[in-house]
Enzyme design. Structure first.
Site, short mmCIF file in Angstrom:
data_model
loop_
_atom_site.label_atom_id
_atom_site.label_comp_id
_atom_site.label_asym_id
_atom_site.label_seq_id
_atom_site.Cartn_x
_atom_site.Cartn_y
_atom_site.Cartn_z
N SER A 96 0.66 -1.01 0.19
CA SER A 96 -0.13 -0.40 0.10
C SER A 96 1.04 1.01 0.09
O SER A 96 1.73 1.58 -1.37
CB SER A 96 -1.36 -0.38 0.96
OG SER A 96 -2.28 1.24 0.90
N ASP A 218 -9.52 -5.28 -5.66
CA ASP A 218 -8.65 -5.00 -4.33
C ASP A 218 -10.30 -2.82 -4.70
O ASP A 218 -10.17 -2.20 -5.40
CB ASP A 218 -7.84 -4.03 -5.04
CG ASP A 218 -6.78 -3.54 -3.53
OD1 ASP A 218 -8.41 -2.76 -2.65
OD2 ASP A 218 -5.77 -3.07 -3.43
N HIS A 246 -7.64 -5.41 -0.44
CA HIS A 246 -6.36 -4.95 -0.38
C HIS A 246 -5.58 -5.66 0.59
O HIS A 246 -4.44 -5.05 0.92
CB HIS A 246 -6.99 -3.72 0.11
CG HIS A 246 -6.04 -2.46 0.14
ND1 HIS A 246 -4.87 -2.05 -1.50
CD2 HIS A 246 -5.33 -1.45 1.22
CE1 HIS A 246 -4.38 -1.42 -0.80
NE2 HIS A 246 -4.07 -1.04 0.71
#
Length: 265
Positions: A96, A218, A246
């Site tokens: 991320s 996602d 995610h």
């Protein structure tokens, strides 16, 4: 003072092999999110784990909204940590927000990095002309408003949506716990710098071979974003793994570990 970043970022090293791999966590989690990959990779790697300032067991006294106004500050923290740990060339895995943190660190000191892997990373979350980031400004504004209104209620709801595995509620509960452990003002500030950032112009400057790991679905980072990264980073390729959500390193750890091992060689 030498070594202070080790305490600041609660850094630790597992394993004694010659090759070093960095596992850098994303927003809302801490280094414990990598426990599955840590156990596997430590068999034949030296694994470095740490908490970004504001997360996990990092030194909260080190957090300043004035300092951490962009992801570049986190990249600077990480390079300082490399120095204090005496690390040479490393392989890097960033989830991320740590995808772009790693990219910025590699632009400053490319000789540090042998290969990079970005999991669920995005250079820009807002849609733009000719670009699908996944969010409109009104979506981001609503997210900030919900975080401000009742942070813990927001965290509980967001955790389930982001995890994306409704048949396994224990995963969402685990993510919600680490989200709720973050001080609300820090979480809101970090969310603002993440969701309002734009690092698209930095992508073509990266010269380190890079793998983009994308799940089939996602909610935070659409597949189009992963494909955009793969097109705009030189020497990049994409691996769409059989996973949802995610946080696949938590929900589909075997698939993520296999992708890491296959790319690092």
């Amino acid at each position: 003072m030498p070594g202070t970043s080790i305490q600041r970022n609660n850094a630790r090293i597992v394993g004694t092999a010659s090759r070093t791999v960095i596992l850098a966590h994303g927003f809302g989690t801490d280094q414990t999110a990598w426990r599955h990959q840590e156990a596997d990779l430590a068999r034949d790697h030296r694994v470095v784990l740490f908490d970004h300032v504001g997360a996990g067991r990092s030194d909260l006294a080190a957090y300043s909204p004035r300092r951490y106004q962009s992801l570049r500050s986190y990249a600077a923290d990480m390079l300082e940590l490399f120095d204090d740990l005496g690390l040479g060339e490393v392989d890097y895995v960033g989830h991320s927000m740590s995808g772009m943190i790693g990219l910025l660190a590699a632009l400053d000191e490319p000789e540090r990095f042998r290969k990079m892997i970005f999991i669920g990373a995005s250079p820009r979350y807002l849609n733009d002309e000719g670009y699908c980031g996944g969010f409109e400004q009104k979506d981001i504004d609503a997210l900030f408003e919900a975080m401000t209104g009742s942070y813990h209620a927001w965290a509980s709801g967001f955790a389930g949506v982001a995890m994306g595995n409704p048949d396994r509620p224990e995963l969402a509960q685990e993510f919600a716990a680490t989200l709720c452990a973050i001080r609300p003002d820090i979480a809101l500030a970090v969310s603002r710098l993440i969701f309002l950032s734009d690092h698209r112009e930095d992508l073509p400057k990266l010269r380190v071979p890079t793998l983009i790991v994308q799940t089939k679905s996602d909610v935070a980072v659409p597949r189009e974003v992963g494909e955009y990264l793969a097109r705009h980073i030189p020497s990049a390729e994409i691996d769409v793994i059989d996973a949802q959500g995610h946080l696949p390193h938590m929900s589909a750890p075997a698939a993520v570990t296999a992708a890491i091992r296959a790319y690092l060689g």
